[in-house]
Structure formats: structure tokens, C-alpha cells
Design a protein around this motif. Structure first.
Motif, short mmCIF file in Angstrom:
data_model
loop_
_atom_site.label_atom_id
_atom_site.label_comp_id
_atom_site.label_asym_id
_atom_site.label_seq_id
_atom_site.Cartn_x
_atom_site.Cartn_y
_atom_site.Cartn_z
N ASP A 40 55.22 59.03 29.01
CA ASP A 40 54.38 59.64 29.71
C ASP A 40 53.71 58.93 31.10
O ASP A 40 53.82 57.66 31.01
CB ASP A 40 53.01 60.21 28.78
CG ASP A 40 53.41 60.85 27.55
OD1 ASP A 40 54.28 62.13 27.85
OD2 ASP A 40 53.13 60.50 26.29
N ASP A 41 52.92 59.59 31.85
CA ASP A 41 52.36 58.77 32.84
C ASP A 41 51.43 57.60 32.22
O ASP A 41 50.70 58.15 31.41
CB ASP A 41 51.78 59.66 33.70
CG ASP A 41 52.88 60.68 34.47
OD1 ASP A 41 53.87 60.38 34.65
OD2 ASP A 41 52.22 61.73 34.96
N ASP A 42 51.36 56.69 32.88
CA ASP A 42 50.42 55.62 32.71
C ASP A 42 50.62 54.95 31.25
O ASP A 42 49.67 54.49 30.72
CB ASP A 42 49.05 55.89 32.57
CG ASP A 42 48.70 56.34 34.11
OD1 ASP A 42 49.04 55.87 35.12
OD2 ASP A 42 48.00 57.39 34.02
N THR A 43 51.83 55.03 30.68
CA THR A 43 52.24 54.50 29.63
C THR A 43 53.54 53.92 29.39
O THR A 43 54.45 54.02 30.17
CB THR A 43 52.68 55.90 28.35
OG1 THR A 43 51.49 56.66 28.18
CG2 THR A 43 52.81 55.12 26.90
N LEU A 44 53.24 52.67 28.94
CA LEU A 44 54.32 51.44 28.89
C LEU A 44 54.88 51.58 27.42
O LEU A 44 54.14 51.49 26.43
CB LEU A 44 53.77 50.29 29.40
CG LEU A 44 54.81 49.11 29.76
CD1 LEU A 44 55.71 49.50 30.90
CD2 LEU A 44 54.00 47.82 30.21
N VAL A 45 56.18 51.47 27.36
CA VAL A 45 56.88 51.53 26.16
C VAL A 45 57.68 50.25 26.14
O VAL A 45 58.61 49.84 26.79
CB VAL A 45 57.92 52.71 26.04
CG1 VAL A 45 58.71 52.94 24.89
CG2 VAL A 45 57.09 54.09 26.52
N TYR A 46 57.26 49.71 24.76
CA TYR A 46 58.18 48.42 24.37
C TYR A 46 58.80 48.91 23.02
O TYR A 46 58.27 49.48 21.89
CB TYR A 46 56.90 47.25 23.87
CG TYR A 46 56.45 46.87 25.07
CD1 TYR A 46 56.91 45.42 25.29
CD2 TYR A 46 55.44 47.11 25.80
CE1 TYR A 46 56.58 44.61 26.52
CE2 TYR A 46 55.12 46.46 27.05
CZ TYR A 46 55.64 45.32 27.17
OH TYR A 46 55.21 44.32 28.52
#
Length: 312
Positions: free
Chosen positions: A182-188
Motif C-alpha cells: 500500500d502507499d506509505d507502507t514499507l514491507v520487510y
């Protein structure tokens, strides 16, 4: 200039326990009680288990606790001997030599995160959850594994983070849903190669950070013949043939380079590049870092130009 090989720390195994089926948890301390070096979420250490037996393990305790480093080790029946040594031979009270910590999976600031862990890939994620909470970020964790019994630290996760954590064993829930961008979401994400390959196919540019415990399959080299490396501090020029790595050539010339995995996953042999283009063949750098051509991992990466000038 890359550091010369060092002896590292001698730490005692202060605690050994079973974190899950096939997973051993170790807590390491300085024998004198001295504080251990600081670290941040995502960091790992080299554990020297014997001659030519060095393995990297993510720190999964609390960075604020300078008295103890916690790691967890999965038994890998098809491995190269490191996990078998930890499971079968390493006991409470034993002393091990450790180098690091180093961090190529650092937690970057973001208003929101999605953390995805597969199996033992939960280890670098654990301290990230606490850090994200302390920063006031929104986050959720999706944690998969073969079976519930094989998944480490589940009780700890639920007790500390409640319903932000979804535990989804594959034998009960199937494969993880990776449509998480999603926008503004960083996935680790950290876990087995199949999980990382699948999420990289879905990832948006700049939105995904992964850590691999196994190397990716490299493409064919950019240059099939020899190339040269110039050592900027001495002016020495060395020729790297197709069948030898830059690291091997440097070692053969008496240049001291700290190295460990020799497959482009641990980051130990990172070396600055002052001139030239690099044929990156590691499993660590992202697209922007590769495009800068200012660093390389000399155990696997090669030259894209006729000569590289290294900060050595």
C-alpha cells in the motif's frame, strides 16, 4: 579501506533452549560481564564454530540489553555443518568466537510497516517490531511456517504484540497472502528463497526490503574475460581471471580482507569502489545501491568495466 581480519569477541553460551521444533535459542555473554557492542534491528553476527566453519545469525534479542546477544539456529539437514554443530555440540558454558555485528537489513523510518517472516526468518524481524512500536509507527506481522510447532517465539510475539501478529502455519492456512503493498507502507520480509522470490515479484519500487539467508542464482557475468583491480592506497594492479574471484586474487596477493560466507549474503567483505562499474552478483544491495557503483562484495561481484579502482 576494508578492515583486516580480526579475532572478534570470545563469548560464553549463557543459555541454551528450544525455541521450536528444530530451533535452538542461544544467549551469548562476555565471560567478564562487560557490555557487548551496540547494534540495531536487522543486524547479524558471524559465529566462528571451527576452522573454516563460520555462520551468520541474526540478533533477535533487545538492542537495549548490552549484556546479552540472542540468536536462534534452525537445524538444516541439508546444510554444510554449521547448524548440526550448534545443535549437537554447542552447550551452555561453551565459549565461541564472534565477529560483528553488521547490518545490511536496517529498519528505515516509515509511518507504516508490514513485516513478513517465513520460518527462521522471524529472527531479524523480532527487534524491528519493538523499534517500530517505540517509533509510533503502524505495523502488522504476517508469520508463516511449515507447522505451528516449527515456528519459534510465537508465545513471545503474542504476549508482547497481541493482534498485530498473525501466525499462519502452512499446514493449516496454506501459503501466505503477499498482496500487502500500500502507499506509505514499507514491507520487510525474511525467509526461505521461495517466499522472497514470490514477494519480490509483487513488490513496488522502493517499498520492499528483504534479507536472504541463501544466495540468489546469479546471471551470466557481464565480462567473460579478465579484468583488473587497482588498489588505490598502493597503486598495485592485479588481474582477475574468469575462474577466480576478486577476493581470491586479493588474498593471493597478500591483501587482508575480512570475509565469511563467500557467497554474497553476509556482507563481511564489502569494499569501497572509487572508479569503474561493478557487475553486482550479491544478494544484499538494492537497485539504487547497485546503480551507485561505489561498493562491492568481492567474494562474488566482478567488474563491468575493464578496471576497478578499489579503496584498498
Amino acid at each position: 579501506m576494508s578492515a583486516a581480519p580480526d579475532a572478534g569477541l570470545r563469548l560464553v553460551v549463557a543459555h541454551r533452549g528450544e525455541a521450536a521444533d528444530g530451533v535452538v535459542e542461544l544467549r551469548l555473554r562476555d565471560p567478564s560481564g562487560a557490555d557487548l557492542p551496540p547494534w540495531e534491528p536487522g543486524a547479524h553476527i558471524d559465529v566462528l564454530l571451527g576452522d573454516d566453519l563460520v555462520r551468520q545469525y541474526s540478533l533477535c534479542g533487545a538492542p537495549a540489553d548490552r549484556s546479552t546477544w540472542r540468536i536462534a539456529v534452525l537445524r538444516e539437514p541439508g546444510g554444510r555443518g554449521g547448524s548440526a554443530f550448534v545443535h549437537d555440540s554447542l552447550r551452555t558454558g561453551d565459549v565461541v568466537r564472534v565477529r560483528g555485528p553488521r547490518n545490511h537489513f536496517a529498519l528505515e523510518p516509515s509511518p507504516r510497516y508490514v513485516f513478513i517472516a517465513g520460518g527462521i526468518g522471524i529472527t531479524p524481524i523480532l527487534p524491528m517490531l519493538t523499534a517500530a512500536t517505540a517509533a509510533g509507527a503502524g505495523w502488522r506481522l504476517v508469520y508463516g511456517g511449515r507447522t505451528a510447532a516449527s515456528m519459534a517465539f510465537v508465545d513471545e510475539l503474542r504476549a508482547e504484540h497481541g493482534d498485530r501478529v498473525r501466525v499462519l502455519p502452512q499446514d493449516e492456512h496454506g501459503l501466505l497472502d503477499l498482496d500487502v503493498f500500500d502507499d506509505d507502507t514499507l514491507v520487510y520480509c525474511c525467509g526461505p528463497p521461495a517466499l522472497l522470490d514470490a514477494i519480490e515479484r509483487r513488490g513496488r519500487p522502493g517499498s520492499l526490503r528483504v534479507e536472504r539467508f541463501a544466495p540468489v542464482e546469479p546471471a551470466e557475468p557481464v565480462r567473460t574475460g579478465c579484468f583488473e583491480v587497482e588498489l588505490a592506497h598502493t597503486g598495485t594492479v592485479l588481474t582477475v581471471p574468469p575462474d577466480r574471484s576478486v577476493l581470491e586474487v586479493l588474498e593471493g596477493a597478500g591483501v587482508q580482507i575480512l570475509s565469511s560466507c563467500r557467497e554474497g549474503t553476509c556482507g563481511t567483505c564489502e569494499t569501497g569502489v572509487l572508479e569503474g562499474t561493478v557487475d553486482h552478483r550479491d544478494s544484499l544491495l538494492d537497485a539504487a545501491e547497485r546503480a551507485a557503483h561505489d561498493t562491492m562484495f568481492v567474494c562474488v561481484s566482478r567488474a563491468g568495466s575493464r578496471r576497478l579502482r578499489l579503496d584498498l
